[in-house]
Design an enzyme around this catalytic site. Structure first.
Site, PDB file in Angstrom:
ATOM      1  CG  PHE A 138      -1.843   1.238   1.211  1.00 52.43           C
ATOM      2  CD1 PHE A 138      -3.001   1.261   0.442  1.00 52.43           C
ATOM      3  CD2 PHE A 138      -1.519   2.379   1.934  1.00 52.43           C
ATOM      4  CE1 PHE A 138      -3.815   2.381   0.396  1.00 52.43           C
ATOM      5  CE2 PHE A 138      -2.338   3.512   1.902  1.00 52.43           C
ATOM      6  CZ  PHE A 138      -3.487   3.502   1.136  1.00 52.43           C
ATOM      7  CG  ASP A 183       5.634   3.367   1.667  1.00 50.66           C
ATOM      8  OD1 ASP A 183       5.736   4.026   2.726  1.00 50.66           O
ATOM      9  OD2 ASP A 183       4.559   3.266   1.035  1.00 50.66           O
ATOM     10  CE  LYS A 232      -0.397   5.562   8.014  1.00 53.29           C
ATOM     11  NZ  LYS A 232      -0.209   5.045   6.661  1.00 53.29           N
TER      12      LYS A 232
HETATM   13  C1  LIG Z   1      -0.447   5.361   5.261  1.00 53.91           C
HETATM   14  C2  LIG Z   1       0.484   4.871   4.227  1.00 53.91           C
HETATM   15  C3  LIG Z   1       0.614   5.533   3.003  1.00 53.91           C
HETATM   16  C4  LIG Z   1      -0.240   6.719   2.609  1.00 53.91           C
HETATM   17  O1  LIG Z   1      -0.044   7.818   3.451  1.00 53.91           O
HETATM   18  P1  LIG Z   1      -1.139   9.019   3.421  1.00 53.91           P
HETATM   19  O2  LIG Z   1      -0.596  10.016   4.400  1.00 53.91           O
HETATM   20  O3  LIG Z   1      -2.450   8.434   3.819  1.00 53.91           O
HETATM   21  O4  LIG Z   1      -1.160   9.550   2.042  1.00 53.91           O
HETATM   22  C5  LIG Z   1       1.548   5.053   2.097  1.00 53.91           C
HETATM   23  N1  LIG Z   1       2.316   3.992   2.391  1.00 53.91           N
HETATM   24  C6  LIG Z   1       2.238   3.351   3.567  1.00 53.91           C
HETATM   25  C7  LIG Z   1       3.136   2.192   3.845  1.00 53.91           C
HETATM   26  C8  LIG Z   1       1.296   3.754   4.516  1.00 53.91           C
HETATM   27  O5  LIG Z   1       1.190   3.077   5.669  1.00 53.91           O
END
Ligand SMILES: *Cc1c(COP(=O)(O)O)cnc(C)c1O
Length: 396
Positions: A138, A223, A252
């Protein structure tokens, strides 16, 4: 305002993307607790989805924000900013990366990182259009971050998606070898898949990815939006996997609740952007930087990361013990304070989440029927014991 009234306003005036939300409206935070509009108290094992890492009573954090509100909230990236410069220095020194760009969210930072990879290859005289990403990953909700996301359910309504992504099964080195080529701009990987259900990437796979990227001149992008900023017990989860990605994407926990994202780059990637290639009106503004600077200082200068490791180990042992006595727990997953239990199909994680909520515990779900725990880093053993007791009562 009464919760029924709030629900009605939401239904009438808010975009329906979140559907039926959990029937609680939080109004206050205290230590590791959330208090709802009825005064009911919950122990937080979600942290606003891995965001509120310091909990809700960090006086220094609040003061840093108040000072910024009182002095100046926002200027513009037309000008220099001391908080931004200090944050950039600390993030780079603590992570071992050369430079950073500050964005407003995870998806936006991910977009920037993918752009950076494209730019590097463009500078080298040959555009590379393909990206390799993992099934079950994701990466965010903008069109490009969505295209990077290796889950069909997110793609279907928006096809065709931009550019070319090859999705491969994580931890399968042969599949990785087959996918990375001289056409690959970058490979994108989460050290632990967050939304996908807490699948952990192995150090062997991480190392193989690093060497394949080197061999083919592709960039390795981690990521770490969810795993980064201490969530797994080290500042970056990558550092415990034994290979250094070219680009790290953060968000986050970085702002402890103030929206901020970032990507760190080193080596050639750090030099690929030139003036005018990227930018942001809000990105790296004074409020976001004050928040992120405070969080980063806290992680670097106190023993909070050690605490995450230790508490995480205790928590994981507790979950493993629970698994012994409960046939519906298939597997305990994760590291640090990013943990989860995979449940048997007959026991939907969503149902368990709701039951725990009514018992006063806020949790998350993820991926393939996983109940996920992302507590603030200051969570204590007693809170974990209480959650384990609640889980026990829910399962029997
Ligand atoms: C939450 C998340 C995203 C997206 O971040 P947003 O601030 O919601 O755009 C992308 N990659 C990972 C691994 C995430 O946990």
């Amino acid at each position: 305002m009464d919760i029924e009234k709030i629900k009605q306003l939401d239904k009438q005036y808010y975009s329906p993307v979140f559907g039926e939300r959990l029937p609680v409206c939080f109004e206050r935070g205290e230590d590791v607790f959330l208090i709802d509009s009825n005064g009911k108290r919950y122990t937080d094992f979600l942290s606003g989805i891995a965001v509120n890492c310091l909990g809700y009573s960090d006086a220094g954090f609040k003061q840093a924000l108040k000072d910024t509100v009182d002095s100046l909230l926002h200027t513009s990236n037309y000008f220099y900013s001391q908080t931004q410069a200090s944050l950039a220095e600390l993030l780079c020194k603590a992570s071992g990366y050369d430079n950073v760009f500050l964005a407003n969210s995870g998806a936006e930072a991910m977009e920037g990182a993918l752009k950076l990879a494209r730019k590097l290859h463009c500078n080298n005289g040959r555009a590379r259009l393909r990206f390799v990403t993992m099934r079950g990953s994701f990466h965010g909700r903008t069109l490009l971050a969505l295209a990077a996301t290796g889950q069909e359910k997110f793609h279907t309504p928006f096809l065709p998606l931009p550019w070319a992504f090859d999705y491969i099964t994580p931890n399968d080195i042969a599949a990785l070898k087959a996918a990375v080529s001289a056409d690959t701009a970058a490979v994108v990987i989460e050290p632990i898949q967050g939304e996908g259900g807490l699948l952990e990437i192995t150090p062997e796979y991480y190392a193989a990815m690093r060497s394949l990227c080197d061999r083919h001149g592709a960039l390795m992008i981690a990521d770490e939006i969810q795993t980064g900023m201490g969530r797994t017990g080290t500042l970056l989860a990558s550092s415990s996997l034994g290979a250094k990605p070219d680009i790290i994407v953060l968000a986050k926990a970085l702002g402890n609740g103030v929206p901020v994202g970032a990507f760190l780059a080193h080596g050639a990637a750090a030099q690929a952007f030139e003036p005018g290639d990227h930018g942001s009106t809000f990105g790296g503004n004074r409020l976001a930087c004050a928040a992120a600077l405070y969080v980063t200082q806290k992680l670097v200068r106190t023993d909070l990361l050690t605490q995450v490791s230790k508490t995480g180990a205790y928590f994981k042992k507790k979950l493993a013990a629970l698994k012994e006595s409960c046939a519906d727990i298939i597997e305990v997953r994760g590291r640090g304070l990013m943990l989860g239990i995979k449940l048997s199909d007959s026991l939907p994680a969503k149902e368990i989440q709701k039951k725990l909520l009514s018992l006063g515990f806020v949790t998350a779900t993820a991926g393939d029927n996983v109940l996920r725990f992302l507590p603030p880093y200051v969570i204590g053993h007693a809170h974990i014991d209480a959650l384990a007791d609640a889980l026990n009562s829910v399962f029997v």
